[in-house]
Design an enzyme around this catalytic site. Structure first.
Site, mmCIF file in Angstrom:
data_model
loop_
_atom_site.group_PDB
_atom_site.id
_atom_site.type_symbol
_atom_site.label_atom_id
_atom_site.label_comp_id
_atom_site.label_asym_id
_atom_site.label_seq_id
_atom_site.Cartn_x
_atom_site.Cartn_y
_atom_site.Cartn_z
ATOM 1 N N GLY A 1 0.832 -1.190 0.000
ATOM 2 C CA GLY A 1 0.000 0.000 0.000
ATOM 3 C C GLY A 1 0.878 1.256 0.000
ATOM 4 N N SER B 1 6.688 -4.489 -1.317
ATOM 5 C CA SER B 1 6.470 -3.101 -1.688
ATOM 6 C C SER B 1 6.491 -2.213 -0.437
ATOM 7 C CB SER B 1 5.151 -2.989 -2.460
ATOM 8 O OG SER B 1 5.002 -1.731 -3.054
ATOM 9 N N TRP B 2 5.412 -1.478 -0.168
ATOM 10 C CA TRP B 2 5.328 -0.699 1.076
ATOM 11 C C TRP B 2 5.535 -1.611 2.293
ATOM 12 C CZ3 TRP B 2 5.374 3.275 4.187
ATOM 13 C CH2 TRP B 2 4.635 3.259 5.374
ATOM 14 N N ASP C 1 10.462 -4.027 -12.610
ATOM 15 C CA ASP C 1 9.525 -3.418 -11.662
ATOM 16 C C ASP C 1 9.449 -1.925 -11.952
ATOM 17 O OD1 ASP C 1 8.216 -2.361 -9.416
ATOM 18 O OD2 ASP C 1 9.080 -3.853 -8.067
ATOM 19 N N HIS D 1 6.534 -5.909 -10.628
ATOM 20 C CA HIS D 1 6.265 -5.637 -9.217
ATOM 21 C C HIS D 1 5.288 -6.630 -8.597
ATOM 22 C CE1 HIS D 1 6.307 -2.983 -5.729
ATOM 23 N NE2 HIS D 1 4.978 -2.968 -5.703
#
Length: 324
Positions: free
Chosen positions: A41, A108-109, A271, A299
């Site tokens: 996120g 990711s986040w 990515d 990604h």
């Protein structure tokens, strides 16, 4: 009355303060090492499919929804929603579940947050499995919001079109994207929902190199309350964090606090959300980490190359944890 068979998972809501409660779920062998799954996120939600890349008997897997998204409450609340609070929530969850130490699996986040937790609580960590590194530096945010237009001019143009429709002005820079999307996303009305869906489409387009062979059916493509909520939380919280919480205190200089722990890094070479130089930079600060750059992958967690590398990394991490 006969006793019901026990469920194969536990779940609950944990009050973490500031009016927030987070949803959590734990599954797998109770005597196995624990893996905490940290979703992406900001504003994503747990995805139980992440457990599919872990050996089913090797880990007790704990999922949770971060503040303001998924099944956590209240939905979309931005007040008291920042990195320090989320790290505190993770530690409160560990204490509530009476877990002494756990490994962290982030994407990711989720890699940003896993690293932030690790440097704050290194003594509570067993190791790390990290996919799609996001260091949350200013240049990393600017790439996602603006500079990626050099590779995806059509997707970026559509993103700016949606912002102009919602706000009445076309952004001319990354800071203007954050400025002009604030009010529409905060309204939770039809215009805000359409902007949130456009934000999600933009990110999805950047995420996938190898699209699934079977495209979603027309029914699956139709807007739904669930899809709208997911889009709103993602766009609302990503904008909030990029505008007010990021970049955090630089993570790379703090990696030394966890560099004695095993770490497996997986990153798609193509990515476009989080370029691979971020993974290389992290590995350079973590001499014992193993970095797998996956060719022909982007990604998205579930591209074939990423899945294979994650499974190998999870198995290696399990072996390293057993030796400690």
């Amino acid at each position: 009355m006969e006793n019901q068979a026990p469920r194969d998972f536990d779940e609950g809501m944990l009050e973490v303060g500031d009016g927030h409660s987070i949803y959590w779920r734990a599954q797998g062998p109770r005597d196995a090492p624990v893996m905490l799954v940290v979703h992406g996120g900001p504003g994503g939600a747990m995805n139980l499919k992440w457990a599919d890349v872990l050996e089913p008997d090797a880990w007790r897997v704990v999922f949770f929804d971060q503040r303001g998204c998924g099944k956590s409450t209240p939905f979309g609340k931005l007040e008291h929603n920042g990195i320090e609070a989320l790290v505190g929530d993770m530690e409160k969850l560990r204490e509530a579940l009476q877990i002494e130490r756990w490994a962290l699996f982030g994407g990711s986040w989720g890699t940003t947050l896993a690293l932030a937790y690790g440097v704050a609580h290194p003594e509570r960590c067993l190791g790390f499995l990290l996919r799609g590194i996001f260091l949350a530096r200013r240049e990393d945010i600017d790439w996602f919001l603006w500079d990626v237009r050099r590779v995806f001019p059509d997707a970026h143009r559509a993103f700016l079109d949606a912002i102009e429709t919602a706000s009445g002005k076309r952004p001319a820079s990354a800071p203007e994207i954050l400025q002009l999307t604030e009010a529409p996303l905060a309204r939770f009305d039809e215009a805000g929902t359409q902007l949130a869906r456009a934000w999600t489409r933009y990110e999805t387009t950047l995420s996938v190199v190898n699209k699934p062979e079977k495209e979603p059916s027309d029914e699956a493509k139709r807007p739904s309350a669930e899809a709208n909520a997911a889009a709103i939380s993602m766009a609302l919280l990503e904008r909030h964090y990029m505008a007010h919480e990021l970049p955090p205190a630089p993570l790379l200089p703090q990696v030394a606090r966890v560099a004695h722990l095993p770490c497996r890094i997986v990153h798609g070479r193509f990515d476009m959300v989080c370029p691979a130089d971020q993974a290389s930079a992290l590995a350079a600060h973590w001499p014992g980490a193993h970095l797998a750059i996956v060719d022909a992958a982007g990604h998205w967690t579930f591209e074939a190359g990423n899945v294979a590398a994650l499974r190998a990394g999870a198995a290696a991490l399990a072996g390293a944890v057993k030796q400690t």
